[in-house]
Design an enzyme around this catalytic site. Structure first.
Site, PDB file in Angstrom:
ATOM      1  CD  GLU A   1       2.509 -33.690 -14.336  1.00 27.95           C
ATOM      2  OE1 GLU A   1       1.435 -33.161 -14.678  1.00 27.95           O
ATOM      3  OE2 GLU A   1       2.664 -34.910 -14.243  1.00 27.95           O
TER       4      GLU A   1
ATOM      5  CG  HIS B   1       7.313 -37.937 -11.941  1.00 28.35           C
ATOM      6  ND1 HIS B   1       6.769 -36.699 -12.122  1.00 28.35           N
ATOM      7  CD2 HIS B   1       6.454 -38.805 -12.528  1.00 28.35           C
ATOM      8  CE1 HIS B   1       5.623 -36.807 -12.770  1.00 28.35           C
ATOM      9  NE2 HIS B   1       5.409 -38.080 -13.039  1.00 28.35           N
TER      10      HIS B   1
ATOM     11  CG  ASP C   1     -12.915 -21.986 -18.894  1.00 30.50           C
ATOM     12  OD1 ASP C   1     -12.245 -22.396 -17.921  1.00 30.50           O
ATOM     13  OD2 ASP C   1     -14.001 -21.405 -18.770  1.00 30.50           O
TER      14      ASP C   1
END
Lengths: 429, 429, 429, 429
Positions: free
Chosen positions: B112, B413, B317
């Site tokens: 990301e 972004h 995990d």
């Protein structure tokens, strides 16, 4: 299959040493390496500095074949290398869907022993039953800016204005990308806070960034100036991105996926070592009563496991697994000694382009699934991925639920997690 | 840094071709390769078959440096290779904890864009403020089998028996591993379903497998035979593993982590481009009111993002991110124009041994964090990891919340996600 | 004002004694008294039998002035008399709404000491501030039958059929009452279960019964026969009636009510003995953080208290208080040392006709509030009631929140609950 | 059975007129009537003023037999009279509990047609099955003050101090009432907010006031002065009083009640007009799947209905129905064509003394249930009430669930709610 470290040859060794020294001495920040330094080389310099600072090796982290230039620009700042996550494959998974029809092999990136073997066992049962039916619906990617008003009356005027100008708003949002389409705007107002939940069809992209950019544009350039109502946060947590939330469960987010299969007694026995009666009781006490007792939003066995494995393998955002875990698994008696089993995933944000999908191994994983975005059919590739994930999740649910009924959950963990089985064998089926 | 493919030399080419053909023709299953086939070679055979079946390349998936033998035995069945996830580094992150005291650099595996840069900006602010205070508490790893009784009276007798035999139960569970200690058993009964939530201290392991094995042992060999009460599912979803659930939020699971920092106006301005007033209002409208409006269990900005990145990098995990996202972020006015900011992570299951922590890159990442389990101090390494994650999450929350107030979420972004910035530069700070 | 017991004169004493004996001896069931026995007399017979069976007096239960005939037919089977719940009055409550504009006195039926006094204190503060702004929106009364299908494909066909036949469905539902209008149908499907959430405008009625009757009609006479899909329960808990549920919080049910007021420092000090700073902090730590810590769906101080008191006084269904408690209270700093305070009640089912509204005292209470249903303006009376309740709830929230800041909650309970104050005095203001 | 209006004769008519005029002219506030005015008379004066102001009659509101003096001092300020709520009786309800063993008739105060008849039908089925098994556990009444600290370290010191001084704290709380016993203190800390959830056994009282007074005492006189940590709100919403909250569902509050019964096919058919298969399917689709689809905290049919009716009849706090609705109903196949049915009520705050229990009709209702608090057995009376309520709720659940399966919900509402049946008859059984 050799790793080529181009960086090593492009920069003079002295220059490199100097930069490393500066990083170690904190005279330079890790994100402030010279702009003309190739990404591979920058990664090497950062690793070397970290190795010196921490007194440890980052050899494996530096062993990668992905395109460092691209990754460091598009995916990951302060790039130092890659984490290697083991990938296993399950299948063939037989699916009857609208975007996938036939057999697929699904890659899963996981470090959890028994997960691949178990899910693979579920695939065998589904395959023998003729395949799982899968369907996907466009729930839409959402972004909900938070606004501040002076109270009820201003809120009412603001929301009326929004309704009246929805076409203009759409014109602005939809101009930010040819793949983004505003579906609708859902408001919520409490006190002086107003949330506008924009919902978009984002084609083959997961869409969170596209939605953010579209909202930013229309909020900053149109809604705020025209109404004088201030946007306090472009994401107001009514979206809701990466948090478990009822609005997502109720309204859906990303894709809404359904998968189901009917399994006869013989299949249950041969492939899952279980019976309808046992499965149905485990479903009742665990997925229903246990989840109720726990105040859980997720009524399933382990949807998050399968999701995270497929997400990492295919370049999806693993933080979105939070949303996917809201799913509901059903196992009901069906026919003589058989079961109907289904999963419902109302909140599955996935994409076939953007994010991590263009990275080397992730791209291969998508290709393996037959996912190749086609500008002529925007959205079809992402929907195919969603349908496949629905089927894989169903396989995972079936196998784990069956494992409970035959008492072999702990044993599988014991054998596989502790490495007692020889490589290449698989305890399932 | 060359990848050595030992497998290629150990098996004759003809044998390999034959196995590939059998896989492609479905005469052989992917998990049924000969047991004496080395893991690297088995992976190669599987990849070759998949390449043929899907008409695609798996070149990069086959480019890895991890120990295939070990990974295929302990982490991932039907092993075909590794997913490469880009890793960036943030820091130094300055922490004042009980298990970490000083500066650390934290690796984040993510696809990301802007996440590493943004979290790194938060680290800068925290560092300038003298560091974040972090604390960890042992919430305990839990596993809750589901039992069936005939109703109220039998349930009461069953639960009385459990209370009376808690010492015997502990003797059995604690004998399954020298690192596991039963802390307590919390019952819940609804109708004919009874759940016993066993809570364990698992030392430096995350502990889900240890807890499962211990429960299996005591349930199958002691509780069921002695009481005649049937266990229907070894995990009864009252545990609750990898689902967002209130019992976990209330009781905690894994580690319970607290992190906080006080930031003066000058630091807010210089490092986060914001002010106390703006931050506090964004906190109010987004993390509090927006989350309430959404029926969210997570009152934070994006805890899941930072968690998933550090989890993947360090071999945790990733499905456990579902639980971690239940966290609560606070930002309150503090002193003249400053803020107090904190994160509360009641449900953070992490470990320093087992799971994916022994894999090549993951192990390096743990070493980078100074995490080296010491049998003399069981649990200290896992707690150090938990404290560091608490600090990193706090950095991530601060930076993103600040981004909202300066309208630069979408812009970051846009720039980073679309690759408009040259490598090596970082828009933050 | 004397109670007239007509029944006592209409039936011969011998006959009465005989019936009582039969009830006591269990030769007759309490609901099987002769059909021609007047309701008063039947109540008397039942009371006498119970008095004998339990060895206790039901004298007060038999002291009532309501119309027994009507009550036993329309409200309460096996009628034996009436519970007397003390009623106090608060006000004047000054409201600026669309259905109420001016001052009202609000009756509250309660047994909780200090509740009326405290709410009354809140009214004084609101009144001095010029009144509260109140608004009501029609969220609609809902009923959601549960259907069984064979799975995804049949569900999709079923839902498509529903969409295509919405006009026909509406024609049938809307013919069951001239005050009922179908607004829309919201589906939800999980596995083989499908829920259709019908949403109706029910005019001045609360509407649960009207909605049930309309759904029954259209389901039994049209949807089931035409589609062959079986309805398993006319209420499928996706309605959701009298349970705390997120779908109601998100979508609203009954009326959606907003009330707000701005209070200056002088009013806070004089009428509520508090300051903005204290109120805002109590709001933050109690209504926001405390509710979050508790996993609460209600972010308020005690909305349920005021609701239940007004509900009982005005003949609303007190079980609906469950839904009303989902409300959110806000208190924010406003102007110099003042506050903005609001309540949001998304799920307030109330009516001005039907249910208990026609009973003697309840009817008087509605008249006191100026609520007189007008067939020319269907819905206006119920909306007036909703707006008034919004205002009363706001008064209750303000006063209790203020009490926390001045430490006088416990003291008020101590004085009032234990009866230490002389009658007619009131500690507040 | 005549109502005596003592007030009318004690005050001179002129004085009364004068007071009424002052109220109407707003020269006097409703709570400021002369302290020596008898309560009946004060109520009359207030009613007269309201009648003049609103142009309506309050005749029935003034028709009551309860002790106005006591009610206006202990239950309801600004007392103007009483609301009359119709009371019906169900039973005999056969119960096998620890505090009730045998048959009871249960009064229900309700205005909802069909509720009494339906619950009565459930009683018949239970009775024929030999009675319901009921059990009660002391969950404890809770109050959780909210405190403010400076952050993690101060919170840790504060909580350590609380643990170290629990005996001293207990000495103070338990001295405030001889019926109150502190059970334990459960802390929760988020950021700078700390909640201490005190849990008390309050004997036969519901205990909210006793708990509040005890907390006030120990917080103001001991904890705050000794620690210097400020209490911001004596109730910090982590209690949680009258809001639907997971902490209450998980930990219980008031009484935790279990009730269950096994019903054979013949009983299902004769008394409930249904079969096991139909009941079990309705349970699955409505109480389980429907509640899950709705994001409901209550997995039951209509627990709130029965609770509110018994609560109003017996003087309980009707706002506590909010908590009671968190219950879970189970219906499972049992034996040949029979069912096992149960209700679980984890959060049922009830009392046999205090609150509204001393009012005239409420006191009679408790006597009818055989509830007479005995100082020698503190708590036994309240527990008897809890067990009876558990049984009544079970009866209500069974009957309504059965009604769904025989399609007669809407019809019962239609007939009864619209008053089409003659008095004394009952459609059930």
């Amino acid at each position: 299959m050799t790793m080529i470290e181009k960086a090593q040859v492009t920069v003079k060794k002295e220059r490199r040493e100097e930069l490393i020294d500066e990083l170690v001495a904190r005279q330079r920040r890790f994100h402030s390496l010279p702009g003309d330094l190739p990404a591979d080389e920058a990664a090497h310099v950062r690793r070397s500095a970290l190795e010196e600072i921490a007194g440890t090796s980052l050899h494996h982290t530096g062993s990668f074949s992905l395109d460092a230039e691209r990754a460091s620009r598009r995916n990951c700042e302060n790039f130092i290398g890659a984490a290697q996550v083991p990938v296993g494959v399950i299948g063939p998974l037989r699916l009857n869907g609208q975007y996938v029809d036939g057999d697929v092999y699904v890659p899963m990136a996981t470090t959890e022993a028994a997960l691949v073997a178990s899910t693979n066992r579920g695939c065998a049962a589904i395959r023998e039953a003729g395949g799982a039916t899968v369907r996907v619906e466009e729930a839409g990617m959402t972004r909900a800016p938070a606004f501040r008003t002076s109270g009820i009356e201003e809120t009412q005027r603001f929301l009326a204005w929004i309704r009246q100008h929805e076409d203009d708003i759409r014109a602005i949002t939809d101009a930010t990308s040819r793949y983004l389409k505003l579906l609708d705007i859902r408001p919520s107002a409490i006190g002086t806070s107003v949330f506008l939940r924009f919902r978009f069809d984002c084609g083959d992209a997961m869409g969170m960034n596209m939605a953010t950019i579209a909202c930013d544009k229309v909020v900053r350039e149109y809604i705020e100036p025209e109404t004088g109502i201030a946007c306090i946060a472009l994401s107001g947590n009514f979206c809701v991105d990466k948090k478990p939330a009822q609005i997502n469960f109720q309204e859906g987010r990303g894709k809404r996926v359904f998968a189901e299969v009917e399994l006869e007694a013989a299949i249950l026995k041969k492939y899952l070592k279980t019976s309808a009666r046992h499965l149905v009781e485990a479903q009742y006490r665990k997925n229903l009563m246990g989840s109720i007792a726990a105040g859980s939003m997720g009524h399933n066995a382990h949807i998050a496991n399968v999701l995270s494995a497929v997400f990492i393998a295919t370049g999806q955002d693993p933080a979105h697994v939070v949303e996917g875990s809201l799913g509901v698994t059903c196992i009901e008696p069906h026919g003589p000694e058989g079961v109907y089993a289904s999963v419902y995933l109302p909140d599955l944000p996935v994409g076939a382009i953007g994010g991590g999908t263009d990275l080397a191994t992730q791209h291969e994983a998508l290709h393996l699934l037959g996912i190749r975005p086609d500008p002529e059919r925007p959205g079809a590739a992402a929907r195919r991925l969603a349908e496949i994930i629905g089927g894989a999740v169903l396989a995972g649910e079936l196998s784990l639920m069956a494992a409970f009924t035959s008492n072999d959950l702990a044993r599988a963990h014991e054998r596989l997690g502790r490495g007692k089985l020889p490589p290449g064998t698989d305890p399932s089926v």
